[in-house]
Design a protein around this motif. Structure first.
Motif, PDB file in Angstrom:
ATOM      1  N   GLN A   1       0.992  -1.113  -0.018  1.00 31.38           N
ATOM      2  CA  GLN A   1       0.136   0.124   0.077  1.00 31.38           C
ATOM      3  C   GLN A   1       0.973   1.335   0.176  1.00 31.38           C
ATOM      4  N   THR A   2       1.870   1.227   0.762  1.00 27.13           N
ATOM      5  CA  THR A   2       2.994   2.217   0.690  1.00 27.13           C
ATOM      6  C   THR A   2       3.465   2.608  -0.718  1.00 27.13           C
ATOM      7  N   LYS A   3       3.685   1.622  -1.357  1.00 25.77           N
ATOM      8  CA  LYS A   3       4.493   1.736  -2.677  1.00 25.77           C
ATOM      9  C   LYS A   3       3.395   2.336  -3.753  1.00 25.77           C
ATOM     10  N   TYR A   4       2.106   1.961  -3.534  1.00 30.74           N
ATOM     11  CA  TYR A   4       0.996   2.368  -4.379  1.00 30.74           C
ATOM     12  C   TYR A   4       0.011   3.238  -3.796  1.00 30.74           C
ATOM     13  N   SER A   5       0.640   4.589  -4.123  1.00 30.67           N
ATOM     14  CA  SER A   5      -0.294   5.550  -3.242  1.00 30.67           C
ATOM     15  C   SER A   5      -1.512   5.847  -4.155  1.00 30.67           C
ATOM     16  N   PRO A   6      -2.548   6.554  -3.869  1.00 34.68           N
ATOM     17  CA  PRO A   6      -2.917   6.969  -2.622  1.00 34.68           C
ATOM     18  C   PRO A   6      -3.683   5.766  -1.793  1.00 34.68           C
TER      19      PRO A   6
ATOM     20  N   THR B   1      -4.656   3.699   1.378  1.00 39.34           N
ATOM     21  CA  THR B   1      -4.464   3.945   2.614  1.00 39.34           C
ATOM     22  C   THR B   1      -3.700   2.735   3.217  1.00 39.34           C
ATOM     23  N   THR B   2      -2.393   3.089   4.250  1.00 40.41           N
ATOM     24  CA  THR B   2      -1.632   1.880   4.823  1.00 40.41           C
ATOM     25  C   THR B   2      -1.982   1.355   5.890  1.00 40.41           C
TER      26      THR B   2
ATOM     27  N   THR C   1      -7.587  -1.332  -2.433  1.00 37.56           N
ATOM     28  CA  THR C   1      -6.173  -2.283  -2.598  1.00 37.56           C
ATOM     29  C   THR C   1      -6.455  -3.510  -3.332  1.00 37.56           C
TER      30      THR C   1
ATOM     31  N   PRO D   1      -3.219   3.577  -9.154  1.00 40.59           N
ATOM     32  CA  PRO D   1      -2.730   4.476  -8.789  1.00 40.59           C
ATOM     33  C   PRO D   1      -1.162   4.511  -9.070  1.00 40.59           C
TER      34      PRO D   1
ATOM     35  N   ASN E   1       4.574   5.321  -5.308  1.00 41.04           N
ATOM     36  CA  ASN E   1       4.961   6.414  -4.550  1.00 41.04           C
ATOM     37  C   ASN E   1       6.616   6.628  -4.820  1.00 41.04           C
TER      38      ASN E   1
ATOM     39  N   SER F   1       8.698   5.846  -1.718  1.00 37.99           N
ATOM     40  CA  SER F   1       9.004   4.594  -0.923  1.00 37.99           C
ATOM     41  C   SER F   1       9.367   3.305  -1.674  1.00 37.99           C
TER      42      SER F   1
END
Length: 98
Positions: free
Chosen positions: A65-70, A72-73, A81, A91, A94, A97
């Motif tokens: 989730q951090t890699k693929y913003s936006p 929510t992590t 997701t 998305p 990011n 990250s």
């Protein structure tokens, strides 16, 4: 010589569609198993392919989730997701990250 293609296959690999929400404690086989395989293939998960959504799986989902913003992590595989996993939402990665 005839090559047959089955629906849901790309270059001999079946495409799994994630249709269910998953979170810590989930025991949805084959969903969690396929999630763990996918996260392993993409380098986010290094634990056992067990079909149980434990802390290692949650941590891997957070990395994904951090890699693929936006996204929510939160470590929960919900509709957004799942959309990215299924390729129906895209998305941007990011860059901070990666």
């Amino acid at each position: 010589y005839t090559t047959l293609f089955r629906s849901g296959e790309v270059l001999g690999e079946e495409i799994f569609k994630f249709l269910k929400n998953m979170k810590l404690g989930s025991r949805l086989v084959p969903d969690v198993t396929e999630l763990q395989k996918r996260l392993t293939k993409e380098g986010f998960y290094g634990g056992p392919i067990s079909g149980y959504f434990g802390l290692l799986t949650k941590d891997a989902v957070i990395k994904y989730q951090t890699k693929y913003s936006p996204l929510t992590t939160d470590g929960v595989v919900g509709p957004r997701t799942r959309g990215v996993l299924n390729g129906t939402s895209a998305p941007l990665p990011n860059s901070a990250s990666i």
